[in-house]
Design an enzyme around this catalytic site. Structure first.
Site, PDB file in Angstrom:
ATOM      1  N   ILE A 120       0.842  -1.188   0.000  1.00 41.49           N
ATOM      2  CA  ILE A 120       0.000   0.000   0.000  1.00 41.49           C
ATOM      3  C   ILE A 120       0.879   1.241   0.000  1.00 41.49           C
ATOM      4  CG2 ILE A 120      -1.668   1.330   1.366  1.00 41.49           C
ATOM      5  CD1 ILE A 120      -2.874  -1.311   2.248  1.00 41.49           C
ATOM      6  N   HIS A 121       0.528   2.207  -0.841  1.00 40.99           N
ATOM      7  CA  HIS A 121       1.315   3.424  -0.981  1.00 40.99           C
ATOM      8  C   HIS A 121       0.384   4.629  -1.082  1.00 40.99           C
ATOM      9  CE1 HIS A 121       4.960   1.037  -1.884  1.00 40.99           C
ATOM     10  NE2 HIS A 121       4.094   0.225  -2.455  1.00 40.99           N
ATOM     11  N   ARG A 122       0.928   5.778  -0.752  1.00 43.86           N
ATOM     12  CA  ARG A 122       0.190   7.036  -0.859  1.00 43.86           C
ATOM     13  C   ARG A 122       0.207   7.502  -2.310  1.00 43.86           C
ATOM     14  NH1 ARG A 122       2.729  11.565   2.732  1.00 43.86           N
ATOM     15  NH2 ARG A 122       3.682  12.509   0.899  1.00 43.86           N
ATOM     16  N   GLU A 165       3.338 -11.936  -0.844  1.00 44.13           N
ATOM     17  CA  GLU A 165       2.303 -11.529   0.110  1.00 44.13           C
ATOM     18  C   GLU A 165       0.963 -12.191  -0.172  1.00 44.13           C
ATOM     19  OE1 GLU A 165       5.263  -8.139   0.222  1.00 44.13           O
ATOM     20  OE2 GLU A 165       4.312  -9.311  -1.367  1.00 44.13           O
ATOM     21  N   GLU A 208      -0.800  12.236   7.807  1.00 34.76           N
ATOM     22  CA  GLU A 208      -0.066  10.982   7.942  1.00 34.76           C
ATOM     23  C   GLU A 208      -0.556  10.188   9.144  1.00 34.76           C
ATOM     24  OE1 GLU A 208       1.922   9.493   6.082  1.00 34.76           O
ATOM     25  OE2 GLU A 208       2.866  10.935   4.738  1.00 34.76           O
TER      26      GLU A 208
END
Length: 459
Positions: A148-150, A212, A265
């Protein structure tokens, strides 16, 4: 269970509407007044970028409490970390499904502005995919990675993406750049709990080379089903609500051309925008019928819960390797599920265990970059109870003998104290002093710390 889901039928805008209404339930580290609450399904959210775009459903807060997150996998918070360790040890490979066996997906136009992607605050760089799980295959090794990334919507078909340095996706991106080709990717919004939790596991638990998706198969009790993307040569998870297909490019863009902020964040502070980030060119979007876009609010229990369980499993596994008598590990949501680690120890059997507890706890601070504070407690203290933790801190700790400080260690720069500007004793940004608070009772004095036991009356 009753009270675990709230459905909001009133139409709300993706810009500020979802985040403002959910704030009262987000939980620390969201600013007060807030507290952990239900999952909230907004049935009608209007996109912020496309005129006349249809309202769509948005889900937030599904993992907003540790108990609910674990219950989605039929277990408890205490039992989930050992289950993750078992899943890593005995992964179940994903399987391909095609034709009639694959779920029906509708191909949408590659227009991100038609999706109800939330904007959280008026300082944000734009709409953010905060729970987008990126699946890519390293062209050199052939190993899949789900993480998961921004990602910020920079245009109808363009996303900027921030990869924490050293992550597997960065390695796959660099391999593609060396070949002079873009990296095909599939971004998933709305996944089952086993897949989502596995994607959040740290490299110390799921090292490079371990899939994963295979961990998710073991955790969920069935292989993850994959199918082919429609517009790029890549795989995607068949049961995802939305899949955004595209190519990760070498081109760099500023995350926020208009200002210094990105989006809130997970440690509870407004994020800083990066001056240059790689981009994803969107080639297509597929959706299941009635698809629900899943998101998280950056500061809040939900993201901390998702990060915490994998960290707990990694710490538990390492301490077991060392032969330490640890009973449970709890990564507190106040530390984003990463910075504050509570270790519950089994009953000490000799005076030598006093030093063994301290050495093992300090090894966690040394070996896990993100761990900043470790609190050690005995078996009779509930690590999930804030009241019990503060009670142990108040009555089982003397600061002059029970607090150990490890100065100037590698840390995590999103904590704003981890900078020489805050503490001149730090040698660089992203360095930190770490501390162990030993709230375990000395073995020789255990009789002085006997808690009462209330016996049920005999009938």
């Amino acid at each position: 269970m009753p009270g675990e889901l709230v459905r909001e039928w009133e139409e709300v805008p993706a810009r500020f509407g979802v985040s403002a209404r959910y704030a009262k339930w987000a939980g620390t580290p969201a600013p007060p007044p807030t507290g952990p609450g239900p999952a909230v399904l907004f049935e009608r959210v209007t996109p912020s970028g496309a005129d006349g775009a249809a309202a769509r459903a948005v889900l937030i807060g599904l993992y907003g409490t540790r108990r609910r997150a674990a219950a989605l996998l039929g277990t408890t918070p205490a039992e989930l970390p050992p289950r993750l360790l078992d899943a890593v040890a005995a992964p179940v490979a994903p399987v391909r499904v095609q034709g009639d066996r694959a779920p029906v997906r509708t191909l949408l136009a590659p227009d991100l502005t038609a999706l109800p992607v939330p904007v959280l605050t008026d300082e944000d760089a734009g709409p953010y995919l905060t729970l987008g799980a990126v699946l890519a295959t390293d062209p050199d090794t052939g190993v899949r990675n789900l993480s998961i990334h921004r990602m910020c919507v920079q245009g109808p078909d363009l996303l900027s993406l921030w990869m924490v340095p050293g992550r597997d996706l960065e390695g796959a991106h660099q391999a593609a750049r060396r070949r002079g080709v873009p990296l095909p990717v599939a971004i998933h919004l709305g996944l089952g709990p086993a897949v989502l939790l596995s994607s959040c596991c740290p490299a110390s638990l799921v090292p490079p080379g371990v899939d994963e998706l295979a961990v998710a198969g073991a955790l969920g009790g069935a292989p993850v089903e994959l199918t082919s993307c429609r517009t790029v040569e890549a795989e995607c998870i068949a049961n995802a609500e939305y899949v955004i297909e595209g190519e990760l490019l070498p081109d760099l863009v500023p995350e926020n051309p208009q200002g210094p902020c990105a989006t809130p964040e997970f440690l509870g502070y407004q994020g800083r925008a990066h001056p240059a980030l790689p981009t994803i060119r969107v080639t297509g979007i597929t959706a299941r019928e009635g698809a629900i876009l899943q998101t998280v609010s950056g500061p809040g229990h939900e993201q901390s819960v998702l990060l915490g369980f994998g960290m707990e499993a990694a710490v538990l596994g390492r301490l077991r390797q060392l032969g330490a008598s640890v009973k449970a590990v709890h990564c507190h949501t106040a530390g984003g599920g990463q910075l504050m680690v509570v270790l519950q120890w089994r009953a000490k059997r000799s005076d030598a265990d006093d030093e063994a507890v301290r050495k093992a706890a300090e090894s966690v601070l040394e070996e896990f970059r993100m761990a900043k504070l470790v609190v050690s407690v005995d078996e009779d203290v509930d690590p999930e109870s804030d009241a019990d933790l503060w009670w142990a801190m108040a009555t089982r700790l003397q600061a002059d003998r029970d607090v150990a400080v490890l100065p100037d260690r590698e840390g995590f720069p999103l904590d704003p104290t981890q900078s020489p500007a805050y503490s001149p004793s730090l040698s660089a940004d992203g360095r930190t002093a770490k501390a162990h608070f030993d709230c375990t009772v000395p073995h020789a004095l255990r009789a002085r710390f006997h808690r009462p036991h209330f016996t049920e009356p005999r009938t």
